[in-house]
Enzyme design. Structure first.
Site, mmCIF file in Angstrom:
data_model
loop_
_atom_site.group_PDB
_atom_site.id
_atom_site.type_symbol
_atom_site.label_atom_id
_atom_site.label_comp_id
_atom_site.label_asym_id
_atom_site.label_seq_id
_atom_site.Cartn_x
_atom_site.Cartn_y
_atom_site.Cartn_z
ATOM 1 C CG MET A 77 -2.043 -1.083 1.007
ATOM 2 S SD MET A 77 -3.178 -1.195 2.400
ATOM 3 C CE MET A 77 -4.130 -2.653 1.907
ATOM 4 N NE ARG A 90 -12.640 1.267 14.192
ATOM 5 C CZ ARG A 90 -13.296 2.424 14.115
ATOM 6 N NH1 ARG A 90 -13.217 3.155 13.014
ATOM 7 N NH2 ARG A 90 -14.044 2.838 15.121
ATOM 8 C CB ALA A 165 -1.432 -0.927 -17.564
ATOM 9 C CG ASN A 170 6.305 2.655 -9.987
ATOM 10 O OD1 ASN A 170 5.856 2.584 -8.841
ATOM 11 N ND2 ASN A 170 7.463 3.224 -10.251
ATOM 12 N NE ARG A 175 7.019 -2.674 -3.006
ATOM 13 C CZ ARG A 175 7.483 -2.266 -1.839
ATOM 14 N NH1 ARG A 175 8.440 -2.962 -1.233
ATOM 15 N NH2 ARG A 175 7.028 -1.157 -1.268
#
Length: 221
Positions: A77, A90, A165, A170, A175
């Site tokens: 994220m 929660r 895309a 990126n 990653r």
């Protein structure tokens, strides 16, 4: 399309809008043109990525359902040009699902047998104790949003990820790379597999001209 990752995780393609031809159409609108023929359309995609003209690829959008450990999700994220909705601790009682790394496979050549056994046992026992504490707190009517503080980062979470895309490429550069944490790499490789299946021309040119990682070159994800 669902790809299993790690011991309990997965990458699932829920939906997608567009494909290779969407980027071609977006690029050609600048000159009032549409699709021409397959060979020239493919060469246009190659030209766009070779020259760094990436905005046409923003018109291709993927929506994924991801299940991964929390520590992977928090790295994921950090890629902010995307939309996320995550399972809420929660409002939902979190299942007893933790990532159990295969230490023998990962570190068998570097650590001795005794230490590997101790480490694996320690991890499993800590998971069990933390979930027992979590359940006790909930039984005591402690709100779930507070009871969850005893759970480890290895707890599995789920989220919906919508990404274009350009941003996805990126993500893969950063990653799907040996500098990324191994567990994160496995999810990135699964995403690459989906991307390649939907946009094979874009994927091929991306790997050739824009990809900055080292895990996808010369391999089929």
């Amino acid at each position: 399309m669902t790809i299993e990752v790690l011991d309990r995780g997965f990458v699932k393609l829920l939906d997608h809008m567009g494909d290779d031809f969407s980027a071609v159409k977006a690029a050609r609108i600048s000159h009032g043109r549409d699709l021409i023929d397959e060979e020239r359309d493919r060469k246009l995609i190659e030209y766009l990525l070779r020259s760094g003209h990436e905005s046409p690829f923003e018109h291709i959008v993927f929506t994924f359902h991801i299940k991964c450990p929390i520590f992977v999700a928090r790295q994921w994220m950090r890629h902010r040009i995307a939309s996320y909705n995550e399972l809420s601790g929660r409002y939902t009682e979190l299942a007893e699902e933790f990532y159990l790394p295969d230490l023998y496979k990962r570190y068998g050549e570097r650590l001795n047998e005794n230490d590997l056994q101790k480490a694996s046992k320690l991890i499993e026992e800590s998971y069990k104790k933390s979930h027992e504490a979590y359940k006790c707190l909930i039984d005591m009517k402690i709100p779930k949003e507070l009871a969850r503080v005893v759970l480890p980062f290895a707890t599995y979470t789920q989220f919906i990820w919508s990404v274009n895309a350009r941003s996805l490429m990126n993500f893969l550069s950063l990653r799907a790379d040996s500098h990324s944490q191994w567990e994160m790499q496995q999810f990135a490789l699964a995403v690459a597999q989906v991307f390649k299946s939907i946009c094979p021309w874009t994927y091929e040119s991306f790997i050739r001209y824009r990809y900055e990682g080292d895990l996808l070159k010369g391999v089929n994800p």
